[in-house]
Design a protein around this motif. Sequence first.
Motif, short mmCIF file in Angstrom:
data_model
loop_
_atom_site.label_atom_id
_atom_site.label_comp_id
_atom_site.label_asym_id
_atom_site.label_seq_id
_atom_site.Cartn_x
_atom_site.Cartn_y
_atom_site.Cartn_z
N SER A 109 0.82 -1.21 0.00
CA SER A 109 0.00 0.00 0.00
C SER A 109 0.86 1.26 0.00
N ASP A 149 -1.58 4.43 -0.34
CA ASP A 149 -3.01 4.11 -0.40
C ASP A 149 -3.22 3.07 0.71
N PRO A 164 -4.59 1.07 4.04
CA PRO A 164 -5.87 0.74 4.66
C PRO A 164 -5.98 1.34 6.07
N ARG A 182 -9.37 4.48 3.56
CA ARG A 182 -8.01 4.46 3.04
C ARG A 182 -7.34 5.79 3.34
N GLN A 210 -4.89 8.15 1.64
CA GLN A 210 -4.34 8.33 0.31
C GLN A 210 -3.59 9.65 0.25
#
Length: 194
Positions: free
Chosen positions: A66, A89, A91, A105, A107
């Motif tokens: 991520s 990105d 979680p 998320r 981001q």
Amino acid sequence: MARVLQNPISHFLTTSILFFFLTIPSIQSNYGFVKVVSENKIKLKKEKLSHLRFFWHDIFTGKNPSAATVVQAPSNTSRTSFGRIVVIDDPLTEGPQLSSKIIGRAQGLYTLASQQVVSLLMAMNFAFIEGKYKGSTITVLGRNPVRDKVREMPVIGGSGLFRFASGYVQAKTYKFNMTSGDATVEYNVCVLHY
């Protein structure tokens, strides 16, 4: 009869002020960039304070990382990896385990922005995908000295149910893997919003 001459500077100022006041109505009526809007027109409700708590998972390893380093630190940099940039990105989960329910998320990006200590400049949106706040975001921009026990960063805005948001977040490392760089961080968010 003697004629009195007016001071040229005084004459210029008087003429300029007169011109300014005569043109204000036309400027206001023709200018379309800014307009005062009633709070009722955009349906603002009473401002409230909300507290959210969730866990942020920054993952560099595995099949589906991520976090991705998009700029490596120059080889002549300090031990803090000054200059490295990472896009995320990540979680957001209800509990500290990655298997916990995902509520959104994180981001955005962060960069290692200090030559003296490991400190990040973070720019990210918490984009929620669950419950009442689904589709809403909270925007955080600030300094994160990761070795401090608790780090505080400002909330600078939001969208959806977090329009006009302001407040702060407190980040506290739950788990960090020195080898992989994977991290789990607890976030407590106090946000004023309508």
